[in-house]
Design an enzyme around this catalytic site. Structure first.
Site, PDB file in Angstrom:
ATOM      1  N   ASP A  39       0.853  -1.359  -0.062  1.00  0.00           N
ATOM      2  CA  ASP A  39      -0.101  -0.098  -0.191  1.00  0.00           C
ATOM      3  C   ASP A  39       0.749   1.172  -0.016  1.00  0.00           C
ATOM      4  OD1 ASP A  39      -1.578  -2.149   0.882  1.00  0.00           O
ATOM      5  OD2 ASP A  39      -1.946  -1.246   2.768  1.00  0.00           O
ATOM      6  N   GLN A  55       4.137   0.728   2.264  1.00  0.00           N
ATOM      7  CA  GLN A  55       4.486  -0.411   3.075  1.00  0.00           C
ATOM      8  C   GLN A  55       5.530  -1.179   2.346  1.00  0.00           C
ATOM      9  OE1 GLN A  55       2.060  -2.204   5.880  1.00  0.00           O
ATOM     10  NE2 GLN A  55       2.631   0.114   5.850  1.00  0.00           N
TER      11      GLN A  55
HETATM   12  C1  FRU Z   1      -3.821  -3.603   2.925  1.00  0.00           C
HETATM   13  C2  FRU Z   1      -3.103  -4.172   4.066  1.00  0.00           C
HETATM   14  C3  FRU Z   1      -3.579  -3.206   5.097  1.00  0.00           C
HETATM   15  C4  FRU Z   1      -2.384  -3.249   6.183  1.00  0.00           C
HETATM   16  C5  FRU Z   1      -1.251  -3.488   5.378  1.00  0.00           C
HETATM   17  C6  FRU Z   1      -0.120  -4.438   5.813  1.00  0.00           C
HETATM   18  O1  FRU Z   1      -3.122  -4.076   1.571  1.00  0.00           O
HETATM   19  O2  FRU Z   1      -3.586  -5.328   4.233  1.00  0.00           O
HETATM   20  O3  FRU Z   1      -4.846  -3.315   5.680  1.00  0.00           O
HETATM   21  O4  FRU Z   1      -2.009  -2.317   6.931  1.00  0.00           O
HETATM   22  O5  FRU Z   1      -1.652  -3.917   3.999  1.00  0.00           O
HETATM   23  O6  FRU Z   1       1.123  -4.705   4.779  1.00  0.00           O
END
Ligand code: FRU
Length: 506
Positions: A39, A55
């Site tokens: 994300d 992420q």
């Molecule tokens: C969405 C998600 C979020 C979480 C993140 C973890 O893609 O699952 O809900 O914060 O990715 O990497």
């Protein structure tokens, strides 16, 4: 102070990034330095520049303990890579710094609000997961986690809310100075919910209301919410998990939804009016928005489907891309998405064709490439001899564009007026895994044409249908030598094409 865990990630990235040649990356779509990204996070304007985090698991092409990677840009197209900003280095976030958002504070600090994940071992040998909301403060390069973390935890959940799935805060500040955050949560009854919190100082939070929930219909857990006003409507964007298929609008599994309605700020009441998919392609999830200095709401998403994400194509040295930033507007009650206008500054040579008759497969001089911005108008002709379709009489049964085409490879867009569908299909793109490769999208011609704006950027294709009425994205890992584009029709079609080369001096 930089923790050992963060320093390790920074060193690892610096050392391993060298083995990825810039040609192995897209030109204007963000990728991580190395390893895996998902994300987009913390998309915000800070001291006049756009900051974007993501992420990040630098150590492999797979999801792992989440860090936050970081880039910044002046124009949303040319991104500068900055050091990793957060690692899972505190007890409360030792199992991951999950998604979140950011904003500039009045005192000049950049504030990050994110989800900390902690697995706690229980006496019976099982583990319990705690997802709490935390803050970090920085100067655009270095960030320090707030000493009072977490700022929202179990005791601030409404009745029926679960701490195991409580994440992805999207923070904003209203004109009166109050901070708000929308956070998603899994409820005991199996539904996902968007919860609203407020704060006067961004560190002490109070629960306000449940804005909306999946209600057994829109998936179960929701992820990555955003909540804002646009064109006299209030929009709640969510990425629901475990959706049930709904015609061509929603497919089974992870999806994205624009929930459109009205909002009473005084009573924190959001009234849902209708819902549609944000992106109808294969690879798009967890979008987040920010606002530009000239007032445009811009959204960026993770250009990857969770379900396919374990199937990393052979030879790929990093995994995960972000979508092109998209300007959002409302038209005819729908969320309209178009690539940010800044992309046009990178347009090079134009190849333009008007009213080209197409039947057997043809290519057009100057219309090829893997990094481009091309609009194809498929004109809806009517002739006495034409075939009957739901759109009236058409002189073709189907019309196909093949892209990233060469040797055995191509990725196609095929419009069938009889069923009003546009099929995007990457079965022949070189992927050797039996994963989702095609989607059918319901489309409606407007003003006598179906208009497709297609962005290619080496490893992806994004399609904007009828001036952004619908969007559809996919990744494609076809060898770059496959750069042909062809057009063909079953019957006789007529098209106009404007194709711009895109050039990037960075
Ligand atoms: C969405 C998600 C979020 C979480 C993140 C973890 O893609 O699952 O809900 O914060 O990715 O990497």
């Amino acid at each position: 102070m930089t923790s050992e865990c963060l320093q390790k990630a920074r060193n690892f990235e610096e050392e391993h990034m060298k083995r990825i040649h810039p040609d192995e990356r897209p030109c204007y779509h963000m990728t991580g330095g190395v390893g895996w990204i998902n994300d987009p996070n913390g998309f915000s304007l800070y001291k006049g520049e756009y900051h974007l985090f993501y992420q990040y698991h630098p150590y492999s092409n797979e999801w792992g303990p989440m860090h936050w990677g970081h880039v910044k840009s002046r124009d949303l197209i040319a991104w500068e890579r900055l050091p990793v900003v957060m690692a899972p280095d505190e007890d409360y976030d030792k199992d991951g710094c999950f998604s979140g958002s950011a904003l500039e504070l009045a005192d000049g600090k950049h504030l990050i609000m994110y989800t900390a994940v902690q697995q706690v071992a229980k006496d019976d040998g099982t583990t319990e997961q705690f997802q709490t909301q935390c803050m970090a403060l920085g100067d655009g390069v270095n960030y320090t986690k707030y000493s009072g973390n977490p700022v929202i935890s179990k005791d601030q959940l409404p009745k029926g809310g679960l701490i195991a799935d409580f994440r992805d805060p999207k923070i904003w500040q209203e004109e009166d100075g109050t901070f708000y955050s929308v956070i998603v949560d899994m409820l005991e009854d199996g539904n996902g919910a968007a919860l609203l919190y407020k704060s006067t100082d961004a560190f002490h939070w109070e629960y306000c209301a449940m804005l909306d929930s999946s209600d057994g219909k829109l998936g179960n857990m929701w992820e990555c919410p955003d909540f804002f006003e646009l064109g006299q409507k209030q929009l709640l964007l969510v990425s629901p998990m475990a959706m049930k298929p709904d015609g061509n609008e929603f497919h089974v599994g992870h999806g994205t939804a624009a929930i459109i309605g009205a909002y009473d700020k005084k009573t924190y009441t959001f009234t849902r009016e209708y819902v549609h998919a944000i992106d109808s392609g294969i690879d798009f999830y967890a979008p987040q928005t920010t606002v530009t200095p000239d007032g445009r709401r811009v959204m960026i998403g993770w250009m990857q489907a969770w379900t396919n994400s374990k199937f990393v194509p052979e030879g790929v040295k990093y995994f995960g891309q972000l979508s092109v930033p998209r300007e959002l507007t409302m038209r005819g009650g729908r969320l309209i998405q178009n690539p940010v206008r800044e992309l046009e500054n990178y347009r090079g040579e134009l190849a333009a064709y008007t009213d080209v008759p197409v039947s057997k497969e043809v290519s057009l001089k100057g219309v090829s490439g893997r990094v481009l911005d091309m609009t194809v108008h498929i004109h809806m002709d009517e002739s006495p001899a034409a075939a009957d379709t739901s759109e009236g009489k058409q002189s073709f049964n189907s019309f196909m564009i093949k892209l990233a085409c060469g040797g055995e490879y191509y990725t196609s867009l095929c419009y069938t007026p009889g069923t009003s569908t546009l099929r995007m299909d990457r079965s022949h793109s070189g992927y050797l895994y039996d994963i989702v490769h095609s989607r059918d999208i319901k489309v409606t011609p407007r003003d006598g044409e179906l208009k497709l704006r297609i962005l290619l950027d080496r490893y992806s294709m994004e399609v904007f249908i009828n001036d952004g009425e619908q969007a559809a994205s996919l990744t494609l890992y076809t060898p770059q030598s496959a750069d042909g584009i062809t057009f063909c029709a079953e019957g006789a079609a007529r098209i106009s094409v404007e194709k711009y080369e895109l050039r990037f001096p960075f």
